[in-house]
Scaffold this motif. Sequence first.
Motif, PDB file in Angstrom:
ATOM      1  N   GLY A  12       0.791  -1.219   0.000  1.00  8.97           N
ATOM      2  CA  GLY A  12       0.000   0.000   0.000  1.00  8.97           C
ATOM      3  C   GLY A  12       0.823   1.268   0.000  1.00  8.97           C
ATOM      4  O   GLY A  12       0.271   2.362   0.153  1.00  8.97           O
ATOM      5  N   VAL A  13       2.145   1.147  -0.161  1.00 11.64           N
ATOM      6  CA  VAL A  13       3.020   2.321  -0.201  1.00 11.64           C
ATOM      7  C   VAL A  13       3.195   2.735  -1.648  1.00 11.64           C
ATOM      8  O   VAL A  13       3.638   1.937  -2.485  1.00 11.64           O
ATOM      9  CB  VAL A  13       4.390   2.005   0.438  1.00 11.64           C
ATOM     10  N   THR A  14       2.861   3.980  -1.968  1.00 10.29           N
ATOM     11  CA  THR A  14       2.869   4.424  -3.359  1.00 10.29           C
ATOM     12  C   THR A  14       4.107   5.221  -3.736  1.00 10.29           C
ATOM     13  O   THR A  14       4.377   5.412  -4.918  1.00 10.29           O
ATOM     14  CB  THR A  14       1.629   5.277  -3.649  1.00 10.29           C
ATOM     15  N   ALA A  15       4.877   5.719  -2.748  1.00  7.85           N
ATOM     16  CA  ALA A  15       6.064   6.515  -3.061  1.00  7.85           C
ATOM     17  C   ALA A  15       6.957   6.569  -1.822  1.00  7.85           C
ATOM     18  O   ALA A  15       6.506   6.303  -0.700  1.00  7.85           O
ATOM     19  CB  ALA A  15       5.686   7.926  -3.494  1.00  7.85           C
ATOM     20  N   THR A  16       8.221   6.927  -2.040  1.00  9.01           N
ATOM     21  CA  THR A  16       9.199   7.016  -0.950  1.00  9.01           C
ATOM     22  C   THR A  16       9.885   8.368  -0.990  1.00  9.01           C
ATOM     23  O   THR A  16      10.306   8.832  -2.061  1.00  9.01           O
ATOM     24  CB  THR A  16      10.259   5.906  -1.077  1.00  9.01           C
ATOM     25  N   LEU A  17      10.001   9.002   0.177  1.00 13.05           N
ATOM     26  CA  LEU A  17      10.730  10.256   0.310  1.00 13.05           C
ATOM     27  C   LEU A  17      12.036   9.976   1.037  1.00 13.05           C
ATOM     28  O   LEU A  17      12.037   9.469   2.158  1.00 13.05           O
ATOM     29  CB  LEU A  17       9.902  11.278   1.093  1.00 13.05           C
ATOM     30  N   ARG A  18      13.161  10.310   0.392  1.00 13.59           N
ATOM     31  CA  ARG A  18      14.489  10.019   0.947  1.00 13.59           C
ATOM     32  C   ARG A  18      15.093  11.301   1.505  1.00 13.59           C
ATOM     33  O   ARG A  18      15.275  12.272   0.774  1.00 13.59           O
ATOM     34  CB  ARG A  18      15.396   9.433  -0.130  1.00 13.59           C
TER      35      ARG A  18
END
Length: 308
Positions: free
Chosen positions: A101-107
Amino acid sequence: MSGNVRTRGGGIVEVRDIEIFLTLTEELHFGRTAARLHVSQARVSQAIKQQERRLGGELFDRSSRRDIRLTPLGQLLRDDLKPVYANLLASLERARLAAQGVTATLRIGMMPFNLPDLHPHWRVFRARHPQWQLQVRQASYVDPFGRLRAGEMDVLVAWLPVEEPDLTVGPILFRDPRVLAVSSDHELAERSSVSLEAVADFPHATAPQMLDYWEDAYLPFQTSQGRSIERVETVTTADALINLVGTGEIVHTFPAHVTKYWAMSHIRWLPLPDMPALPYALVWRSETENDLIRALAEVVRSLGTSRL
């Protein structure tokens, strides 16, 4: 990683063999490659020989009894495969996250050491945006803007000022008082505080590829009376820096939060009352600003600026 890749000629290449090849191009040693990948040395040798037979040429020069070297063919294959393999891993990771259910990642890259102090920011972001993953990693202070520009991170937590035309400076997370680190047997060690003028009596260190204005904000090149603050050592890691302080070869200024994480018996931390608190803010590439970055900036604004 398991799996196969079909080549244009119809052959099958195991993804694990690609990983072995790319790791060997970094280690240039069969034993170290095997240890790093937790496989036998024979497995590494077998994978390379299979690829060489398939391609019709040698990938490595094995004439040395110790380390090996890439052949021109090996260099060509490495340069072609590295981005392909990186994209493959990234695709698999995105698929894994999407299944959760995770649509994007912020690094986020952190210049300061106080990652635990900022846990409230990370918790609020995750609570408000459960569909997004947050990754927080320590960032090197060697050319950090270059790594930001290269896309290795989405947001950098860095001290101000940052005056780069392609970068946006977001809200300030915290302001940190300044301290001077000296060895326990240094002549300044017994003082209750120290002035910047006194700091100019002793050598300091610097990092490569530091922008002058940015370094000057961290540690001025001159005192208010015009005395030079000399940098006599160039270091690339925080460990190397604090080790030079501990041996008495240099003294060095730091934001005060480091005293929580470097509690060492052979280091003394002295307040620097005539140096202003150092502000740390979010910084990102203007052209890559997106909903995730704006959401993090809003979290920081809603929690306000801290003084540690």
